[in-house]
Design a protein around this motif. Structure first.
Motif, PDB file in Angstrom:
ATOM      1  N   GLY A  33       0.827  -1.201   0.000  1.00  0.00           N
ATOM      2  CA  GLY A  33       0.000   0.000   0.000  1.00  0.00           C
ATOM      3  C   GLY A  33       0.857   1.245   0.000  1.00  0.00           C
ATOM      4  O   GLY A  33       1.959   1.250   0.529  1.00  0.00           O
ATOM      5  N   LEU A  54      -8.691   1.104   1.533  1.00  0.00           N
ATOM      6  CA  LEU A  54      -7.838   0.885   0.362  1.00  0.00           C
ATOM      7  C   LEU A  54      -8.648   0.963  -0.918  1.00  0.00           C
ATOM      8  O   LEU A  54      -9.824   0.595  -0.944  1.00  0.00           O
ATOM      9  CB  LEU A  54      -7.186  -0.499   0.421  1.00  0.00           C
ATOM     10  CG  LEU A  54      -6.193  -0.741   1.531  1.00  0.00           C
ATOM     11  CD1 LEU A  54      -5.986  -2.231   1.727  1.00  0.00           C
ATOM     12  CD2 LEU A  54      -4.882  -0.080   1.192  1.00  0.00           C
ATOM     13  N   GLY A  64      -2.136  -1.271  -3.705  1.00  0.00           N
ATOM     14  CA  GLY A  64      -3.327  -0.492  -3.402  1.00  0.00           C
ATOM     15  C   GLY A  64      -2.988   0.895  -2.895  1.00  0.00           C
ATOM     16  O   GLY A  64      -1.911   1.136  -2.368  1.00  0.00           O
ATOM     17  N   ARG A  65      -3.924   1.798  -3.072  1.00  0.00           N
ATOM     18  CA  ARG A  65      -3.781   3.171  -2.597  1.00  0.00           C
ATOM     19  C   ARG A  65      -4.514   3.295  -1.267  1.00  0.00           C
ATOM     20  O   ARG A  65      -5.679   2.939  -1.158  1.00  0.00           O
ATOM     21  CB  ARG A  65      -4.398   4.128  -3.614  1.00  0.00           C
ATOM     22  CG  ARG A  65      -4.344   5.573  -3.169  1.00  0.00           C
ATOM     23  CD  ARG A  65      -5.038   6.495  -4.142  1.00  0.00           C
ATOM     24  NE  ARG A  65      -4.447   6.367  -5.459  1.00  0.00           N
ATOM     25  CZ  ARG A  65      -5.155   6.262  -6.581  1.00  0.00           C
ATOM     26  NH1 ARG A  65      -6.471   6.259  -6.553  1.00  0.00           N
ATOM     27  NH2 ARG A  65      -4.544   6.164  -7.745  1.00  0.00           N
ATOM     28  N   ILE A  66      -3.817   3.767  -0.258  1.00  0.00           N
ATOM     29  CA  ILE A  66      -4.432   4.003   1.049  1.00  0.00           C
ATOM     30  C   ILE A  66      -5.189   5.319   0.960  1.00  0.00           C
ATOM     31  O   ILE A  66      -4.611   6.368   0.695  1.00  0.00           O
ATOM     32  CB  ILE A  66      -3.370   4.036   2.162  1.00  0.00           C
ATOM     33  CG1 ILE A  66      -2.683   2.676   2.258  1.00  0.00           C
ATOM     34  CG2 ILE A  66      -4.007   4.435   3.489  1.00  0.00           C
ATOM     35  CD1 ILE A  66      -1.502   2.627   3.206  1.00  0.00           C
TER      36      ILE A  66
END
Length: 72
Positions: A33, A54, A64-66
């Motif tokens: 992340g 996420l 994934g993007r937090i």
């Protein structure tokens, strides 16, 4: 055509590098992340055991993007 991101909640389990986080998903899978520049202020709050929201692209479930802290 644009496909919307897949959203989920995960738990930070490790910080192998600065600004990179290993996150465990509810299904047991671990992903990498990162935090976008617009949310750089979140780095102070992110540590082991913190639950985060996420966003994952439907084409790659390894990263994934937090997008924020998860509400319990």
């Amino acid at each position: 055509m644009f496909d919307p991101p897949v959203t989920t909640v995960g738990t930070i389990i490790d910080t192998p590098k600065a600004k990179i986080y290993r996150v465990a998903l509810p299904n047991g899978k671990e992903i990498v992340g990162h935090v976008p520049k617009a949310l750089i202020h979140l780095h102070e709050s992110l540590r082991e055991g913190v639950r985060v929201n996420l966003e994952l692209t439907p084409y790659d479930f390894e990263k994934g993007r937090i997008s924020g802290l998860a509400e319990d």
